[in-house]
Design an enzyme around this catalytic site. Structure first.
Site, PDB file in Angstrom:
ATOM      1  N   SER A   1       0.942  -1.092  -0.050  1.00  0.00           N
ATOM      2  CA  SER A   1       0.047  -0.033  -0.075  1.00  0.00           C
ATOM      3  C   SER A   1       0.804   1.146  -0.055  1.00  0.00           C
ATOM      4  O   SER A   1       2.182   1.082   0.461  1.00  0.00           O
ATOM      5  CB  SER A   1      -0.746  -0.037   1.341  1.00  0.00           C
TER       6      SER A   1
ATOM      7  N   TYR B   1      -3.094  -0.401  10.129  1.00  0.00           N
ATOM      8  CA  TYR B   1      -2.838  -0.730   8.958  1.00  0.00           C
ATOM      9  C   TYR B   1      -1.394  -0.364   8.349  1.00  0.00           C
ATOM     10  O   TYR B   1      -0.978  -1.000   7.678  1.00  0.00           O
ATOM     11  CB  TYR B   1      -4.235  -0.282   8.147  1.00  0.00           C
TER      12      TYR B   1
END
Length: 228
Positions: free
Chosen positions: A128, A141
């Site tokens: 990501s 996250y």
């Protein structure tokens, strides 16, 4: 790596980016094990449903025994609980680390010997832009994806002598369930991301940057952190 006639295991292949990756691998002539916690949810014609829960060690070992002809592993399965690190539920933080870091680690450890026995191949870790950008509200996250980026770099060096390349796919918002609340104009088509990822695997790229947001953040890594 040549994708035609490869044998791919794609985790989280029952929806979102994982399904696009599995579908496009099939279109390129690969055999695809579409791995999911609930294999009955895999609805992709031509794919082989495979039960695999990345947080369950026995499930991981069983999947590696079944997919014993694998030459490509795509670590795509992941979750986001939108949990801050300091104020958030510690169990949610642990769950994100278990799924987004320890999960890919366990699956890679299980499948690296399989891929090596089959003559070598590749691993793709779906990461990501938050590997590098760490907003407080998504702290758990971001921390898990940052750890997974470190895993990717270390595994790349460790697996190179075994004829296994390791690539990282970095992307910002995609039009998937995980980003359902994000405005459409801010999201990238996951089919386009999947296509870029497969081209990157073929080229042996260490990192694949799938959108302009991700490329901008990567270029900005040397800048000083913003003061609160």
């Amino acid at each position: 790596m040549e994708l035609k006639d490869s044998v791919a295991v794609v985790t989280g292949a029952n929806r979102g980016l994982g399904r696009h990756l599995a579908e496009q691998l099939l279109q390129r002539g690969a055999t695809v094990y579409a791995a999911a916690r609930r294999p009955e949810t895999v609805d992709l014609p031509g794919a082989v449903p495979l039960r695999l829960d990345v947080t369950d060690p026995e499930s991981v070992r069983s999947a590696a025994r079944i997919a014993s002809d694998a030459t490509l592993l795509v670590n795509n399965a992941g979750i986001s609980t939108s949990t801050p690190l300091l104020a958030g539920d510690p169990d949610a933080v642990r769950l994100e680390m278990e799924t987004n870091f320890f999960g890919p680690l366990a699956v890679t450890r299980a499948f690296a010997p399989v891929i090596e026995r089959n003559g070598g191949g590749a691993v793709l870790n779906v990461l990501s832009v938050l590997s590098w950008l760490h907003p407080a509200g998504l702290g758990s996250y971001a921390a898990a994806k940052a750890a997974a980026w470190a895993l990717t770099g270390a595994a790349r060096e460790e697996l190179a002598p075994r004829r296994i390349t390791v690539s990282a796919l970095h992307v910002a918002y995609m039009d998937t369930d995980m980003a359902a609340a994000v405005p459409a104009e801010q999201k990238t088509d996951p089919a386009e991301v999947a296509a870029q990822a497969l081209l990157g695997i073929e080229a042996g790229l260490p990192e694949i940057l799938a959108d302009e947001t991700t490329r901008y953040v990567k270029r900005s890594l040397a800048a000083a952190p913003n003061a609160a």
